[in-house]
Structure formats: C-alpha cells, structure tokens
Design a protein around this motif. Structure first.
Motif, short mmCIF file in Angstrom:
data_model
loop_
_atom_site.label_atom_id
_atom_site.label_comp_id
_atom_site.label_asym_id
_atom_site.label_seq_id
_atom_site.Cartn_x
_atom_site.Cartn_y
_atom_site.Cartn_z
N TYR A 199 7.43 0.09 13.27
CA TYR A 199 7.60 0.81 12.01
C TYR A 199 6.68 0.23 10.94
CZ TYR A 199 9.95 3.43 8.32
OH TYR A 199 10.22 4.29 7.30
N ARG A 215 -0.74 2.31 9.14
CA ARG A 215 -1.64 3.38 9.55
C ARG A 215 -1.59 4.56 8.59
NH1 ARG A 215 -5.56 2.61 13.67
NH2 ARG A 215 -4.74 1.08 15.14
N GLU A 216 -0.39 4.85 8.08
CA GLU A 216 -0.25 5.98 7.15
C GLU A 216 -0.92 5.72 5.80
OE1 GLU A 216 4.06 7.70 8.79
OE2 GLU A 216 3.99 6.40 7.02
N HIS A 217 -1.27 4.47 5.55
CA HIS A 217 -1.88 4.12 4.27
C HIS A 217 -3.19 3.36 4.48
CE1 HIS A 217 2.32 4.99 3.23
NE2 HIS A 217 1.83 5.36 2.06
N ASP A 218 -3.92 3.76 5.54
CA ASP A 218 -5.27 3.26 5.81
C ASP A 218 -5.34 1.74 5.93
OD1 ASP A 218 -6.35 5.89 5.76
OD2 ASP A 218 -6.35 5.83 3.57
N LYS A 269 3.29 1.53 11.65
CA LYS A 269 3.22 2.95 11.28
C LYS A 269 2.97 3.11 9.78
CE LYS A 269 6.15 7.13 11.40
NZ LYS A 269 6.50 7.22 9.97
N ILE A 270 3.69 2.34 8.97
CA ILE A 270 3.47 2.38 7.52
C ILE A 270 2.02 2.03 7.21
CG2 ILE A 270 4.00 1.20 5.35
CD1 ILE A 270 6.88 1.00 6.27
N ARG A 280 0.82 -1.20 0.00
CA ARG A 280 0.00 0.00 0.00
C ARG A 280 0.87 1.27 0.00
NH1 ARG A 280 -3.04 -3.98 1.91
NH2 ARG A 280 -5.33 -3.84 1.83
N ALA A 281 2.06 1.15 0.56
CA ALA A 281 2.98 2.29 0.60
C ALA A 281 3.87 2.37 -0.64
CB ALA A 281 3.85 2.20 1.85
#
Length: 334
Positions: free
Chosen positions: A286, A292-295, A289-290, A238-239
């Motif tokens: 980490y 969460r940053e990309h739903d 975190k990735i 997703r990232a």
C-alpha cells in the motif's frame, strides 16, 4: 449501545469480551469459521486467559451470519484484508446490515475502509488502530497479552468531521471497556502511522521468522528501519498524508515497542507460518502504491513485497518454524 463483532478472531474476541465484561454492554459475535462457532457452543463460551493465567470460560452469543436476527447499534470488524470483501458480501446477503448502524474497524493494513464504505454511510464509519497483543491459540481459545490497562488504541471519524454523538458514545464505551482509546481528528494519517510501523516490524520479522525481541538484537535494525520509514514518509508527504508521529518518533519507537513485545511474532507471521497468504500487499504494498500514484518509487518497499511473496512460494519446499509454548504467536496489532 449494543455491539456486534464481525470476525471472532483474536482481536474480535479482545474487543467483544472487554466491552461485555468491563463496560457491561450487550455484544453479539458473528463468525463464519465453523470450528470457532461450534467450539463456542460446545464449551458454552470463549476460553480467555491473560498472560497465560486465570483461564476461564466467558459466555458469549455466537452466530453464523445467516442465522442472526439481532440489530446492533455498532459493528466492530476484524477480518484479514484478503477475507474482508467476501465476508461483507456474505453478511450483506444475510440481511444483517442496516442504514442506522455505525461501524468501527482497527484492522491491520489499508484498503478496508473503501470496502466497508460500500455497505455503510461514510458518516457512520469510525477508523481505528490498536496497539494491543492478543493470542489466538485455537477455536474459541484466546490469551490477552499484557497487563490490565496496557491497551492503547486510536480512533477517528472517516469523514474527517468532528465526532458525532454516537461516535462519542463509542469512545466512552471503549474507555469503560479499558481499551485505552484516543480520539484524533484525521483518520488517514492515524492509520498510515500504524501501517508504516508494521511495514518494518511485521514484514521483516516474518521474512526471517523471528520474534520482535530477536529482531532488535541485530545492531543494524535502526538503519534498516530508517530506510523503510524515510521511503514511507516521502510517499505520504507527496500524497498530502500527515501522520500523527514524526519520522524520528517512528524510528525511535522501534526498539522500545519491540522490547515490550519481545516474545511475540507479529500477526503477519501467523499467516505465513500457517500457510496462508500474508497482508504484505496491504502494508508495504500500500505504501508503494501511494508512491507510484504520486510519481515516487518506493524501491525498498516494492523489493520487500517481492521478497515476502518469494518466501510464501518457498513454503512448498520447506515448512516455516511453528510457534511453540510461551513463544507461540501473539496476533499483535502493534
């Protein structure tokens, strides 16, 4: 070229000594742990063995940051993630960083290159990972684990451009040092491939205080690994992060790699057993975190982070098992 090692721990010693002894280049060591610095000066170098054999004192140049006046072409950084910001600030205030210098780091976890970028040009940063086991038994006392030529590492330019002349020279020196370097094109996928592996072996072995060989004795280890790998790959996809190994390759690597290091405790356990904070926030945290940053919510990784922090809290009630004799901790960058 001349190299400077920032962080003379297990991996810092491994890289510095092998560069000095095998590649024949000049190496200076910078450290802030006083017992380590003073022990080097007392015994005239660092005590090095390989697989518990042929221990000898290898003379090295060791300095505190504030007394260092050298000018290496390349810094090699090996610090714990939670120590790095303070270390870099102290080194910078000591005036040992210069605009023409390059820097290489193969630390565990993620988040260190953003800190390093505050002090060095992006075009001068080389990212790395290392599949190398080294044991730090005490100040200025290390054991290089594994036979000669077993070392494997990867490296990539932080700017994702082709390696320049200096980076190629670093690669050549690592080759001469017998570090087994492989140059790849893209740094983040390279580093995340290592992070997602550590998010399985390092974290689970730490929670249950076990060696990697004991870890794979459990018949459900592949199922557990698959769950963690799938979440990590889903978040990275997703990232837009494309790892250098596939999901299945990561899953398939758990048993053979753990078998190769069967008597070792992963490096996270060294911190845990010594009462220090672990790097779980920079590994499983980490990955979460990735996500969460990309739903995308990495529920298992987030739960594992809380479990490790709970285990850290429980150390005030009971002491973790110490590593002893031949099963003593290897700081495994694997």
């Amino acid at each position: 070229m001349k190299y400077g090692i920032i962080g003379a721990g297990a991996m810092g010693y491994r890289y510095g000594v092998m560069l000095q002894e095998n590649a024949g280049v000049d190496v200076d060591f910078i450290d802030t742990w006083e017992p380590n610095v003073e022990k080097v000066r007392e015994q005239g170098g660092v005590s090095v063995a390989r697989d518990h054999k042929n221990r000898r004192i290898i003379p090295i140049n060791m300095y505190y940051p504030e007394e260092y006046t050298g000018h290496p072409d390349v810094w090699i950084i090996f610090k714990k993630q939670m120590q790095l910001a303070e270390e870099l600030e102290r080194d910078s205030k000591a005036g040992i960083f210069h605009d023409d210098q390059y820097v290489f780091s193969a630390m565990n976890g993620m988040g260190h290159f953003e800190k390093i970028e505050k002090y060095f040009p992006k075009d001068h940063i080389v990212c790395g990972t290392a599949m190398i086991a080294t044991r730090l038994d005490g100040p200025a006392n290390v054991d290089f684990m594994g036979p000669v030529n077993s070392e494997v590492m990867h490296m990539a330019p932080y700017n994702n451009k082709p390696a320049d002349e200096t980076m190629q020279a670093i690669f050549n020196d690592f080759t001469a040092a017998k570090m087994g370097p492989v140059m790849v094109d893209e740094w983040k996928g390279m580093c995340m491939s290592k992070v997602v592996f550590n998010a399985v072996t390092n974290t689970l072995c730490t929670m249950y205080e076990m060696q990697m060989g004991q870890f794979i004795e459990y018949e459900g280890v592949t199922r557990m690994a698959t769950t963690l790998f799938n979440e990590a790959f889903d978040a990275c996809e997703r990232a837009g992060i494309h790892m250098i190994e596939s999901r299945q390759e990561e899953i398939d690597s758990i048993i053979p790699v753990s078998q190769a290091y069967k008597y070792h405790y992963p490096s996270m356990y060294q911190d845990f057993s010594k009462g220090r904070p672990t790097e779980v926030d920079y590994i499983n945290g980490y990955i979460a975190k990735i996500g969460r940053e990309h739903d995308y919510v990495c529920r298992v990784h987030e739960f594992v982070v809380e479990e490790v922090h709970m285990a850290e809290m429980m150390r005030k009630y009971h002491k973790p098992t110490e590593n002893v004799a031949d099963t003593k901790q290897a700081e495994v960058e694997a």
